[in-house]
Design a protein around this motif. Structure first.
Motif, mmCIF file in Angstrom:
data_model
loop_
_atom_site.group_PDB
_atom_site.id
_atom_site.type_symbol
_atom_site.label_atom_id
_atom_site.label_comp_id
_atom_site.label_asym_id
_atom_site.label_seq_id
_atom_site.Cartn_x
_atom_site.Cartn_y
_atom_site.Cartn_z
ATOM 1 N N PRO A 265 0.816 -1.232 0.000
ATOM 2 C CA PRO A 265 0.000 0.000 0.000
ATOM 3 C C PRO A 265 0.844 1.274 0.000
ATOM 4 N N LEU A 266 1.987 1.238 0.690
ATOM 5 C CA LEU A 266 2.842 2.422 0.698
ATOM 6 C C LEU A 266 3.488 2.624 -0.665
ATOM 7 N N ALA A 267 3.882 1.529 -1.324
ATOM 8 C CA ALA A 267 4.443 1.646 -2.673
ATOM 9 C C ALA A 267 3.420 2.240 -3.636
ATOM 10 N N LYS A 268 2.169 1.859 -3.456
ATOM 11 C CA LYS A 268 1.106 2.415 -4.308
ATOM 12 C C LYS A 268 0.958 3.914 -4.082
ATOM 13 N N ALA A 269 0.982 4.326 -2.813
ATOM 14 C CA ALA A 269 0.885 5.754 -2.504
ATOM 15 C C ALA A 269 2.104 6.514 -3.020
ATOM 16 N N LEU A 270 3.281 5.913 -2.904
ATOM 17 C CA LEU A 270 4.514 6.548 -3.390
ATOM 18 C C LEU A 270 4.459 6.727 -4.901
ATOM 19 N N GLU A 271 3.996 5.710 -5.603
ATOM 20 C CA GLU A 271 3.930 5.780 -7.066
ATOM 21 C C GLU A 271 3.060 6.926 -7.540
ATOM 22 N N SER A 272 1.989 7.194 -6.812
ATOM 23 C CA SER A 272 1.035 8.199 -7.260
ATOM 24 C C SER A 272 1.556 9.619 -7.137
ATOM 25 N N MET A 273 2.627 9.821 -6.333
ATOM 26 C CA MET A 273 3.080 11.202 -6.108
ATOM 27 C C MET A 273 4.586 11.384 -6.285
ATOM 28 N N GLN A 274 5.325 10.321 -6.555
ATOM 29 C CA GLN A 274 6.782 10.437 -6.489
ATOM 30 C C GLN A 274 7.364 11.343 -7.573
ATOM 31 N N ASP A 275 6.847 11.266 -8.786
ATOM 32 C CA ASP A 275 7.427 12.087 -9.859
ATOM 33 C C ASP A 275 7.328 13.575 -9.547
ATOM 34 N N ASP A 276 6.185 14.002 -9.023
ATOM 35 C CA ASP A 276 6.064 15.397 -8.603
ATOM 36 C C ASP A 276 6.975 15.685 -7.420
ATOM 37 N N CYS A 277 7.065 14.718 -6.500
ATOM 38 C CA CYS A 277 7.879 14.904 -5.299
ATOM 39 C C CYS A 277 9.356 15.067 -5.647
ATOM 40 N N LEU A 278 9.846 14.269 -6.582
ATOM 41 C CA LEU A 278 11.265 14.331 -6.941
ATOM 42 C C LEU A 278 11.655 15.712 -7.455
ATOM 43 N N GLN A 279 10.741 16.400 -8.082
ATOM 44 C CA GLN A 279 11.028 17.735 -8.597
ATOM 45 C C GLN A 279 11.243 18.745 -7.473
ATOM 46 N N ARG A 280 10.784 18.409 -6.273
ATOM 47 C CA ARG A 280 10.927 19.335 -5.154
ATOM 48 C C ARG A 280 12.261 19.193 -4.427
ATOM 49 N N TYR A 281 13.033 18.176 -4.769
ATOM 50 C CA TYR A 281 14.279 17.926 -4.027
ATOM 51 C C TYR A 281 15.464 17.731 -4.984
ATOM 52 N N PRO A 282 15.732 18.696 -5.843
ATOM 53 C CA PRO A 282 16.832 18.535 -6.811
ATOM 54 C C PRO A 282 18.210 18.573 -6.171
ATOM 55 N N SER A 283 18.345 19.119 -4.958
ATOM 56 C CA SER A 283 19.664 19.316 -4.365
ATOM 57 C C SER A 283 20.129 18.139 -3.505
ATOM 58 N N LEU A 284 19.269 17.158 -3.266
ATOM 59 C CA LEU A 284 19.672 16.020 -2.437
ATOM 60 C C LEU A 284 20.724 15.179 -3.156
ATOM 61 N N TYR A 285 21.515 14.452 -2.375
ATOM 62 C CA TYR A 285 22.651 13.697 -2.929
ATOM 63 C C TYR A 285 22.215 12.380 -3.561
ATOM 64 N N GLY A 286 21.581 11.512 -2.765
ATOM 65 C CA GLY A 286 21.367 10.141 -3.211
ATOM 66 C C GLY A 286 19.916 9.764 -3.431
ATOM 67 N N SER A 287 19.741 8.535 -3.913
ATOM 68 C CA SER A 287 18.397 8.019 -4.168
ATOM 69 C C SER A 287 17.648 7.747 -2.880
ATOM 70 N N ASP A 288 18.349 7.220 -1.868
ATOM 71 C CA ASP A 288 17.661 6.898 -0.616
ATOM 72 C C ASP A 288 17.175 8.160 0.097
ATOM 73 N N GLU A 289 17.914 9.272 -0.055
ATOM 74 C CA GLU A 289 17.434 10.547 0.497
ATOM 75 C C GLU A 289 16.124 10.972 -0.163
ATOM 76 N N ARG A 290 16.058 10.808 -1.468
ATOM 77 C CA ARG A 290 14.868 11.228 -2.197
ATOM 78 C C ARG A 290 13.648 10.376 -1.811
ATOM 79 N N ILE A 291 13.862 9.085 -1.666
ATOM 80 C CA ILE A 291 12.753 8.221 -1.265
ATOM 81 C C ILE A 291 12.258 8.605 0.127
ATOM 82 N N GLN A 292 13.193 8.835 1.051
ATOM 83 C CA GLN A 292 12.801 9.196 2.410
ATOM 84 C C GLN A 292 12.060 10.537 2.428
ATOM 85 N N ALA A 293 12.491 11.472 1.586
ATOM 86 C CA ALA A 293 11.830 12.775 1.534
ATOM 87 C C ALA A 293 10.379 12.633 1.075
#
Length: 519
Positions: A265-293
């Motif tokens: 269920p969390l993966a489903k919720a993440l999928e629905s918003m992640q692309d927009d979310c990633l645009q908000r964190y361009p300065s983070l270093y790694g992939s795991d930081e972006r997922i946690q954000a």
């Protein structure tokens, strides 16, 4: 009052106040059955209309909630479309049509038991390193029992049938990346869970992320995830071993190399918003930081399981693994940065050797038991499937269970404050160092009592406590009782004792502690 009596003659009387009489009038009228039913019907229609309008407006507000709250992050207006991503060449759907994908899955909310079949792995890899790192995956991957994919940045020629199928990640050039130190591939790898979810695989409980240089113990992963309800939102992993790494990135983040798990269920919720979310964190270093954000925006915290090991360390991992936390060993990362686990082997061969002990009893791997031989004044530590240590004198259990600093952190520091767990220095005096006996061979896994043989690493120093017995002790046989079924619910180390002693041979019995016994 004349006007009142002319217009509302029925209100005239001793209490002819307008509102008082009006109240009395309506009470009299509503007592009529026909008017009473009509009033109820009109009220129901009115309430249903209001509920419909309120629901429609609330839904619209929810869809634009994040855009309205994060105007400071320079995100596009709500009317702007999400980045259009190209079609995945290895699947028959486009990545910008999630509504077509959700119907392909077969998620059973009523299923409560998690098995290996219910876990899907998403392995982050790159074409440049795949040739050298796939050898690590071959030591733990079981193609007929496991499901998952290796996500690469470009096609490779050697995707073996003995490994997960290779997939090519979607183009992420539309996403902004501004960190000057990090690799841009962090955006691509951050989307692995989303892209794996969009494949619509049936009967999935958990998505597990890892790197191509991560070694997993699948049985222990299943055992740990089975503690949690996969129908709920869960983000499970662990922090780095390095205090400085956690300060720089986050103690609230699961480090991706060590692996982490996200419930369906969390993966489903993440999928629905992640692309927009990633645009908000361009300065983070790694992939795991972006997922946690993004998971933080969904309000989901990290559930820590210490069996996931990022292994942000260099050098000899002996000090850590010989005093492993009392929890199932799930994973270890950075296999190129630590010495081979066993002497006189390369890392690939060492993992093969370790896997033999894992097959005997996965839950027991690296689990420490401590005992003493008082007549010979020695202390013994058994790290099942790995190493046996013998120390001269009586070393208290609270000391023995603390890892020794045979390794350094990611920044090459060996100071006590550099780690996220308690450590003690490794002795410099050769007579204070333990005798190490590493795993040599494994016994039958079908028996109630398991057995492993451990061979001495190198001859000991000329120390008084070793004379004359331990100078010639070359082999140790460990006979072990299987772990109690409830050891995860009530963690307790197994007890041990010396059962036989010869000129060059010693036997140690490891068993579940009985009532009234202590180390």
């Amino acid at each position: 009052m004349k006007f009142q009596r002319e217009i509302f003659p029925h209100l005239a009387g001793p209490n002819s106040g307008l509102w008082g009489r009006a109240d009395q009038y309506w009470q009299n009228q509503l007592s009529t059955p026909r008017l009473y039913r009509l009033a109820i019907a009109l009220a129901i229609v009115f309430l249903c209309s209001c509920a419909y309008v309120l629901f429609t407006e609330t839904t619209s507000e929810n869809l634009n909630c994040l855009s309205n709250k994060f105007k400071g992050f320079n995100i596009p207006p709500a009317s702007s479309p999400s980045p259009t991503l190209p079609q995945d060449p290895h699947s028959n759907f486009t990545l910008d049509t999630p509504s077509l994908i959700f119907s392909r899955g077969n998620y059973d909310r009523n299923s409560t038991t998690t098995s290996l079949h219910n876990i899907v792995f998403g392995i982050g890899a790159a074409a440049k390193t795949w040739n050298s790192r796939q050898r690590y995956m071959k030591q733990w991957w079981r193609p007929k029992e496991m499901r998952g994919f290796v996500w690469l940045d470009e096609p490779v020629a050697n995707c073996s049938d003995s490994l997960p199928p290779c997939k090519i990640s979607a183009d992420t050039s539309q996403f902004t990346y501004t960190n000057v130190r990090g690799p841009r591939s962090a955006v691509r790898i951050a989307r692995i869970v989303t892209e794996t979810f969009r494949l619509g695989l049936p009967d999935v409980h958990w998505f597990v992320m890892g790197d191509d240089d991560t070694f997993f113990v699948a049985e222990n992963l299943v055992k740990v995830l089975s503690k949690y309800d996969h129908n709920l939102f869960y983000y499970i992993g662990s922090s780095s071993e390095s205090h400085q790494q956690n300060l720089e990135f986050s103690y609230n983040m699961a480090f991706g190399g060590g692996g982490f798990a996200i419930s369906y269920p969390l993966a489903k919720a993440l999928e629905s918003m992640q692309d927009d979310c990633l645009q908000r964190y361009p300065s983070l270093y790694g992939s795991d930081e972006r997922i946690q954000a993004c998971l933080a925006e969904l309000g989901v915290p990290l559930t820590k399981e210490p069996g996931f090991h990022q292994f942000d360390i260099h050098g000899d991992a002996f000090g850590f693994l010989s005093a492993h936390p009392l929890t199932p060993f799930i994973s270890m990362h950075h296999l190129d940065k630590i010495y081979p686990l066993f002497p006189k082997m390369n890392q690939e061969r060492a993992l093969q050797h370790l896997s033999k002990a894992i097959k005997v009893e996965p839950g027991g791997i690296f689990q420490q038991s401590i005992c003493y031989e008082k007549t010979r004044n020695i202390s013994i530590s058994v790290s099942w499937g790995y190493v046996v240590q013998i120390v001269g004198g009586i070393l208290p259990a609270r000391e023995f269970e603390i890892p020794t600093r045979t390794f350094s952190t990611w920044r090459k520091s060996k100071s006590a404050g550099s780690y996220t767990f308690t450590t003690r220095p490794y002795p410099e005096n050769s007579c204070q160092k333990p005798l190490r006996y590493y795993l040599a061979s494994t016994g039958n896994a079908k028996n109630e009592h398991l057995s492993n043989n451990y061979l001495r690493e190198v001859p000991g120093a000329d120390c008084s406590w070793m004379k004359p017995v331990f100078q010639h002790l070359q082999w140790i046989r460990v006979v072990k009782e299987r772990l109690d079924e409830n050891w995860l619910q009530g963690p307790r180390r197994q007890c041990c004792q010396v059962s036989d002693f010869g000129k060059s041979f010693m036997e140690i019995r490891v068993k579940n502690c009985k009532e009234g016994t202590s180390i």
